[in-house]
Scaffold this motif. Structure first.
Motif, PDB file in Angstrom:
ATOM      1  N   UNK A  33       0.844  -1.190   0.000  1.00 52.75           N
ATOM      2  CA  UNK A  33       0.000   0.000   0.000  1.00 52.75           C
ATOM      3  C   UNK A  33       0.884   1.246   0.000  1.00 52.75           C
ATOM      4  N   UNK A  34       0.297   2.350  -0.410  1.00 51.50           N
ATOM      5  CA  UNK A  34       1.001   3.631  -0.438  1.00 51.50           C
ATOM      6  C   UNK A  34       0.465   4.519   0.663  1.00 51.50           C
ATOM      7  N   UNK A  35       1.333   4.933   1.548  1.00 50.39           N
ATOM      8  CA  UNK A  35       0.951   5.852   2.615  1.00 50.39           C
ATOM      9  C   UNK A  35       1.264   7.273   2.148  1.00 50.39           C
ATOM     10  N   UNK A  36       0.244   7.972   1.694  1.00 52.43           N
ATOM     11  CA  UNK A  36       0.445   9.310   1.139  1.00 52.43           C
ATOM     12  C   UNK A  36       0.580  10.374   2.215  1.00 52.43           C
ATOM     13  N   UNK A  37       0.563   9.963   3.480  1.00 51.78           N
ATOM     14  CA  UNK A  37       0.836  10.894   4.567  1.00 51.78           C
ATOM     15  C   UNK A  37       2.293  10.836   5.014  1.00 51.78           C
ATOM     16  N   UNK A  38       3.098  10.019   4.357  1.00 51.68           N
ATOM     17  CA  UNK A  38       4.522   9.938   4.705  1.00 51.68           C
ATOM     18  C   UNK A  38       5.145  11.332   4.658  1.00 51.68           C
ATOM     19  N   UNK A  39       5.849  11.741   5.702  1.00 53.71           N
ATOM     20  CA  UNK A  39       6.436  13.090   5.693  1.00 53.71           C
ATOM     21  C   UNK A  39       7.713  13.188   4.872  1.00 53.71           C
ATOM     22  N   UNK A  40       8.295  12.043   4.496  1.00 53.85           N
ATOM     23  CA  UNK A  40       9.591  12.080   3.822  1.00 53.85           C
ATOM     24  C   UNK A  40       9.792  10.807   3.025  1.00 53.85           C
ATOM     25  N   UNK A  41      10.849  10.788   2.245  1.00 53.50           N
ATOM     26  CA  UNK A  41      11.228   9.594   1.520  1.00 53.50           C
ATOM     27  C   UNK A  41      12.746   9.518   1.445  1.00 53.50           C
ATOM     28  N   UNK A  42      13.249   8.312   1.262  1.00 49.13           N
ATOM     29  CA  UNK A  42      14.692   8.121   1.131  1.00 49.13           C
ATOM     30  C   UNK A  42      15.193   8.903  -0.070  1.00 49.13           C
ATOM     31  N   UNK A  43      16.358   9.514   0.056  1.00 46.21           N
ATOM     32  CA  UNK A  43      16.871  10.411  -0.983  1.00 46.21           C
ATOM     33  C   UNK A  43      17.412   9.671  -2.206  1.00 46.21           C
ATOM     34  N   UNK A  44      17.428   8.350  -2.167  1.00 46.02           N
ATOM     35  CA  UNK A  44      17.849   7.506  -3.296  1.00 46.02           C
ATOM     36  C   UNK A  44      19.331   7.652  -3.642  1.00 46.02           C
ATOM     37  N   UNK A  45      20.125   8.105  -2.699  1.00 46.09           N
ATOM     38  CA  UNK A  45      21.573   8.176  -2.922  1.00 46.09           C
ATOM     39  C   UNK A  45      22.171   6.789  -2.695  1.00 46.09           C
ATOM     40  N   UNK A  46      22.821   6.233  -3.729  1.00 43.86           N
ATOM     41  CA  UNK A  46      23.347   4.875  -3.667  1.00 43.86           C
ATOM     42  C   UNK A  46      24.822   4.891  -4.076  1.00 43.86           C
TER      43      UNK A  46
END
Length: 269
Positions: A58-71
């Protein structure tokens, strides 16, 4: 039983959980609840919508942030000490960037340009020397902000290709036979991609060279002030009357007039 609880992004949900000595799952109310109350618990880190989608569907659209995808191709102990972890390397929906992200971009920049400053960064971080660390960020901000925006732009270009492809095959068409029969979860994945893209775009809007100064709802901010010849860091705090009190920065001209300068928010709380 735990599968019947809804997920909550809030710091304090209605249900808390633990495990007893033999591994049994124990759920209990976090506070007194009225009959019929929604029961929510955190399935996983609420600041990582990609993990929630991949693991729980499921997608939680209340998430305050996301991982910056730096790899980075290699992650060493220094980078781990600086905070390289999926739950700390965050882009916030407000456009703010976690301190750990700035630290990693600075560390990577210094590894290629200035080993002495890289060692000074690690020493100041481990000793809690905030002033030295801030001075290093100020010194190399032009390079680290450019690298950050380059990373953001590259990700947006890549995800735009995925978004366009999904739209080409009718992801938004509720009557699409292809979606219903071949890829029924694609609309959910598409919403996730739009959510992440929006967060990255907010970061770009906040830190791009042409971005307006935006104090948002913060009560404490670190601002870089620059004119044509130099830059300086100002620490600003909002008092109880809503007035901003700042220390540092470039200050006024020698005659007391307002100095023409640009302002870039580096961090906000």
């Amino acid at each position: 039983m735990a599968d019947y609880f809804n997920h909550g992004s809030q710091d304090y949900t209605e249900v808390a959980a633990s495990y007893d000595n033999v591994g049994n799952y124990v759920a209990y109310a976090s506070y007194d609840l009225a009959a019929g109350s929604v029961l929510r618990t955190q399935y996983a880190d609420p600041r990582n919508p990609s993990h929630l989608l991949a693991r729980y569907g499921f997608l939680d659209e209340e998430c305050p942030a996301t991982y910056c995808k730096l790899l980075p191709p290699i992650v060493n102990q220094d980078m781990i000490d600086l905070g390289y972890a999926h739950d700390r390397m965050l882009f916030y929906r407000t456009g703010e960037v976690a301190d750990e992200v700035w630290d990693l971009f600075l560390y990577q920049h210094l590894s290629m340009t200035n080993i002495d400053d890289q060692q000074a960064l690690m020493q100041s971080h481990r000793q809690g020397d905030y002033e030295t660390k801030l001075a290093l960020h100020e010194k190399h901000y032009a390079a680290t902000s450019s690298a950050l925006l380059g990373h953001v732009d590259g990700f947006i270009r890549d995800i735009d290709k995925v978004i366009k492809k999904a739209e080409t095959i009718g992801v938004s068409d509720p009557n699409s036979i292809y979606i219903k029969c071949e890829h029924p979860r694609l609309p959910l994945i598409h919403r996730h991609n739009l959510f992440v893209r929006e967060t990255f775009q907010n970061v770009r809007s906040r830190y791009s060279e042409d971005a307006d100064v935006n104090w948002r709802d913060a009560t404490r901010v670190t601002v870089q002030e620059c004119d044509d010849t130099e830059c300086a860091i100002a620490e600003c705090v909002m008092d109880f009357q809503g007035n901003w009190l700042c220390e540092g920065g470039l200050g006024p001209n020698w005659d007391g007039s307002e100095r023409e300068k640009t302002k870039t928010i580096i961090a906000a709380q």
